[in-house]
Design a protein around this motif. Structure first.
Motif, PDB file in Angstrom:
ATOM      1  N   GLN A 260     -35.511  32.956  11.106  1.00  0.00           N
ATOM      2  CA  GLN A 260     -34.164  32.883  11.755  1.00  0.00           C
ATOM      3  C   GLN A 260     -33.312  32.593  10.427  1.00  0.00           C
ATOM      4  N   ARG A 261     -32.061  33.103  10.415  1.00  0.00           N
ATOM      5  CA  ARG A 261     -31.117  32.817   9.467  1.00  0.00           C
ATOM      6  C   ARG A 261     -30.309  31.472   9.658  1.00  0.00           C
ATOM      7  N   TYR A 262     -29.944  30.874   8.753  1.00  0.00           N
ATOM      8  CA  TYR A 262     -29.213  29.625   8.679  1.00  0.00           C
ATOM      9  C   TYR A 262     -28.317  29.588   7.492  1.00  0.00           C
ATOM     10  N   GLY A 263     -27.528  28.609   7.568  1.00  0.00           N
ATOM     11  CA  GLY A 263     -26.428  28.690   6.062  1.00  0.00           C
ATOM     12  C   GLY A 263     -26.084  27.284   5.920  1.00  0.00           C
ATOM     13  N   LEU A 264     -25.644  27.011   4.737  1.00  0.00           N
ATOM     14  CA  LEU A 264     -25.209  25.805   4.292  1.00  0.00           C
ATOM     15  C   LEU A 264     -23.919  26.119   3.388  1.00  0.00           C
ATOM     16  N   PRO A 265     -22.922  25.004   3.573  1.00  0.00           N
ATOM     17  CA  PRO A 265     -21.666  25.452   2.605  1.00  0.00           C
ATOM     18  C   PRO A 265     -22.054  25.407   1.154  1.00  0.00           C
ATOM     19  N   ALA A 266     -21.392  26.209   0.398  1.00  0.00           N
ATOM     20  CA  ALA A 266     -21.939  26.355  -0.876  1.00  0.00           C
ATOM     21  C   ALA A 266     -21.601  25.129  -1.758  1.00  0.00           C
ATOM     22  N   GLU A 267     -20.578  24.444  -1.488  1.00  0.00           N
ATOM     23  CA  GLU A 267     -20.148  23.321  -2.105  1.00  0.00           C
ATOM     24  C   GLU A 267     -21.037  22.118  -2.045  1.00  0.00           C
ATOM     25  N   ASP A 268     -22.046  22.151  -1.096  1.00  0.00           N
ATOM     26  CA  ASP A 268     -22.862  21.195  -0.712  1.00  0.00           C
ATOM     27  C   ASP A 268     -24.257  21.614  -1.736  1.00  0.00           C
ATOM     28  N   ILE A 269     -24.518  22.728  -2.222  1.00  0.00           N
ATOM     29  CA  ILE A 269     -25.606  23.031  -2.942  1.00  0.00           C
ATOM     30  C   ILE A 269     -25.423  22.890  -4.470  1.00  0.00           C
ATOM     31  N   ARG A 270     -26.609  22.206  -4.883  1.00  0.00           N
ATOM     32  CA  ARG A 270     -26.682  21.825  -6.257  1.00  0.00           C
ATOM     33  C   ARG A 270     -27.541  22.962  -7.028  1.00  0.00           C
ATOM     34  N   GLU A 271     -28.596  23.437  -6.470  1.00  0.00           N
ATOM     35  CA  GLU A 271     -29.499  24.255  -7.379  1.00  0.00           C
ATOM     36  C   GLU A 271     -30.708  24.819  -6.396  1.00  0.00           C
ATOM     37  N   LEU A 272     -31.035  25.838  -6.842  1.00  0.00           N
ATOM     38  CA  LEU A 272     -32.408  26.308  -5.938  1.00  0.00           C
ATOM     39  C   LEU A 272     -33.395  26.309  -6.826  1.00  0.00           C
ATOM     40  N   VAL A 273     -34.624  25.768  -6.447  1.00  0.00           N
ATOM     41  CA  VAL A 273     -36.019  25.791  -7.244  1.00  0.00           C
ATOM     42  C   VAL A 273     -37.125  26.329  -6.289  1.00  0.00           C
ATOM     43  N   ARG A 274     -38.007  26.815  -7.053  1.00  0.00           N
ATOM     44  CA  ARG A 274     -39.375  27.034  -6.338  1.00  0.00           C
ATOM     45  C   ARG A 274     -40.174  25.870  -5.675  1.00  0.00           C
ATOM     46  N   ALA A 275     -40.636  25.994  -4.771  1.00  0.00           N
ATOM     47  CA  ALA A 275     -41.500  25.111  -3.922  1.00  0.00           C
ATOM     48  C   ALA A 275     -42.635  24.407  -5.029  1.00  0.00           C
ATOM     49  N   ALA A 276     -42.854  23.227  -5.008  1.00  0.00           N
ATOM     50  CA  ALA A 276     -43.899  22.480  -5.928  1.00  0.00           C
ATOM     51  C   ALA A 276     -44.499  21.337  -5.100  1.00  0.00           C
TER      52      ALA A 276
END
Length: 157
Positions: free
Chosen positions: A16-32
């Motif tokens: 399923q697709r979801y969204g978040l407002p871009a202004e709340d996003i700091r960065e994307l990283v790979r899972a660890a």
């Protein structure tokens, strides 16, 4: 009333697709690998050490009632702001930013009963995507329980 976001980050979780407002996003990283956090609320999957910052990883699968799944190296982590706190969301895949055209935003879903944590919906040509409001993602009790588990009140880095 909140202004409509101009951009949303689209992501998938269990197909399923979801969204978040871009202004709340700091960065994307790979899972660890995550570190367990004793006494944290059930919605917290563990802690991520991101360049020395210990960030709680929120379990979207549990919150959105999807079946649990083990962490995969192919998962993506979205580092985001939830009010005054930075959090990490584990998702199957971050699709990317989408600029919303006029008329593609609908704030109505936030008024629907049983639809929590929603800022509104992006009406895209390939379907409707609920855009989530991370400020309301943790209840007050969960926030207090998380603060106690972390050993300090939430701070803005």
């Amino acid at each position: 009333m909140e202004p409509a976001p101009r951009e949303v980050l689209l992501f998938t979780l269990d197909g399923q697709r979801y969204g978040l407002p871009a202004e709340d996003i700091r960065e994307l990283v790979r899972a660890a690998r995550l570190t367990p956090l004793p006494r944290a609320p059930d919605v917290v999957e563990g802690l991520l050490n991101l360049r020395g910052d210990l960030l709680p990883v929120l379990d979207l699968r549990r919150r959105f009632r999807h079946p649990p799944r083990a962490l995969s190296p192919l998962d993506h982590f979205i580092v985001a702001r939830a009010g005054t706190r930075h959090v990490v969301l584990r998702v199957d895949r971050a699709e990317g930013l989408r600029v919303l055209a006029p008329g593609e935003w609908d704030a109505t879903p936030r008024e629907l009963p049983g639809v929590g944590y929603v800022a509104g919906a992006a009406k895209l040509s390939d379907g409707l995507v609920l855009v989530h409001d991370l400020r309301s993602f943790l209840s007050e009790a969960e926030g207090l329980q998380l603060d106690a588990a972390l050993g300090s009140p939430a701070e803005t880095p």
